[in-house]
Design a protein around this motif. Sequence first.
Motif, PDB file in Angstrom:
ATOM      1  N   MET A 183       0.825  -1.209   0.000  1.00  0.00           N
ATOM      2  CA  MET A 183       0.000   0.000   0.000  1.00  0.00           C
ATOM      3  C   MET A 183       0.856   1.254   0.000  1.00  0.00           C
ATOM      4  O   MET A 183       1.645   1.469   0.918  1.00  0.00           O
ATOM      5  N   SER A 184       0.669   2.086  -1.041  1.00  0.00           N
ATOM      6  CA  SER A 184       1.537   3.249  -1.204  1.00  0.00           C
ATOM      7  C   SER A 184       0.922   4.197  -2.236  1.00  0.00           C
ATOM      8  O   SER A 184      -0.001   3.823  -2.966  1.00  0.00           O
ATOM      9  N   ASP A 185       1.476   5.427  -2.306  1.00  0.00           N
ATOM     10  CA  ASP A 185       1.150   6.297  -3.435  1.00  0.00           C
ATOM     11  C   ASP A 185       2.156   6.071  -4.565  1.00  0.00           C
ATOM     12  O   ASP A 185       2.047   6.678  -5.630  1.00  0.00           O
ATOM     13  N   PHE A 186       3.159   5.206  -4.300  1.00  0.00           N
ATOM     14  CA  PHE A 186       4.134   4.764  -5.299  1.00  0.00           C
ATOM     15  C   PHE A 186       4.944   5.915  -5.891  1.00  0.00           C
ATOM     16  O   PHE A 186       5.353   5.865  -7.054  1.00  0.00           O
ATOM     17  N   LEU A 187       5.175   6.959  -5.089  1.00  0.00           N
ATOM     18  CA  LEU A 187       6.025   8.062  -5.531  1.00  0.00           C
ATOM     19  C   LEU A 187       7.474   7.687  -5.251  1.00  0.00           C
ATOM     20  O   LEU A 187       8.087   8.105  -4.271  1.00  0.00           O
ATOM     21  N   THR A 188       8.026   6.903  -6.141  1.00  0.00           N
ATOM     22  CA  THR A 188       9.347   6.318  -5.934  1.00  0.00           C
ATOM     23  C   THR A 188       9.980   6.011  -7.277  1.00  0.00           C
ATOM     24  O   THR A 188       9.330   6.142  -8.325  1.00  0.00           O
ATOM     25  N   GLY A 189      11.231   5.568  -7.242  1.00  0.00           N
ATOM     26  CA  GLY A 189      11.908   5.148  -8.459  1.00  0.00           C
ATOM     27  C   GLY A 189      11.458   3.763  -8.906  1.00  0.00           C
ATOM     28  O   GLY A 189      10.505   3.197  -8.363  1.00  0.00           O
ATOM     29  N   SER A 190      12.140   3.220  -9.900  1.00  0.00           N
ATOM     30  CA  SER A 190      11.760   1.930 -10.470  1.00  0.00           C
ATOM     31  C   SER A 190      11.871   0.803  -9.437  1.00  0.00           C
ATOM     32  O   SER A 190      12.794   0.772  -8.623  1.00  0.00           O
ATOM     33  N   TYR A 191      10.905  -0.112  -9.483  1.00  0.00           N
ATOM     34  CA  TYR A 191      10.896  -1.251  -8.581  1.00  0.00           C
ATOM     35  C   TYR A 191      10.529  -2.534  -9.337  1.00  0.00           C
ATOM     36  O   TYR A 191      10.179  -3.540  -8.735  1.00  0.00           O
ATOM     37  N   GLN A 192      10.615  -2.484 -10.677  1.00  0.00           N
ATOM     38  CA  GLN A 192      10.127  -3.579 -11.521  1.00  0.00           C
ATOM     39  C   GLN A 192      10.803  -4.917 -11.221  1.00  0.00           C
ATOM     40  O   GLN A 192      10.133  -5.944 -11.039  1.00  0.00           O
TER      41      GLN A 192
END
Length: 287
Positions: free
Chosen positions: A181-190
């Motif tokens: 659970m997040s707003d996913f304001l982050t770098g790549s995590y693929q």
Amino acid sequence: MDTAEILKRVRRLEIKTRGLSNHIFSGEYHSAFKGRGMSFSEVREYQFGDDIRSIDWNVTARFNHPFVKVFEEERELTLMLMVDVSESSVFGTSKQNKRNMITELCAVLAFSAINNNDKVGVIFFSDGVEKYIPPKKGKSHILFIIRELISFEPKRKGTNIKETLRFFNNATKKRSIVFLMSDFLTGSYQDALNIASKRHDMVGIHVYDQRDKELPSVGLIQMNDLETGERQWVDSSDKQVQQYYTQQFNQHVQYCRNSFKKSGADLISIRTDEDYVKALQNFFVNR
């Protein structure tokens, strides 16, 4: 927030979310995730129609008669909640901020899990893992988790989902149901998500505020990046600025969707002023 206020909030949240879990989500939760693993039950004599691939050759050789291994659905599951506690999670302009929405979602899912006698654990993360609560059963454990969700104060401001997933991949060997659970304001995590999705049942919940997507037309405003501290003056009434702002958000959402789709995981998007009950119900029913 003092202890008395924390306990009041825990009690209010327990009453609300436990009621939802008992009357709405318990059945849907279990139906959505049951059968994700099989465990060995017993060995019995071969019967006509049994799959020959299930023959236990060691027992068959010992008794000179065919026996097969019987497997049954794993009834006990493990639910892991991965909770973004970065500075951007406290942003909110309507009914509640993202952190409060995530807290309610966690409580509903946790109570749904213990109603099915499953274990629940939590990872709090910012730009690294802030706290890890190992999976356990029971109401007292869930109430402890809710207290932590309400009162936890992170040490850092940023967001790093990649490193959090790497920690989880190394720390957890048993297959789990994971809600990230997040707003996913982050770098790549693929890459880290790909690995986690192969080992676990991954579900992302993208929680966002209306103002993450749309700028209010109120003239010149100063915008602050809560995680980096960067500040910038913006003319919010400028149509081009508004369009660019919305376009950036839509691109961000599309990246999240593509990342989860590529890894074979699910993604739900919930706005802070929307009814998360419908969103979860639709997900459980359609899964």
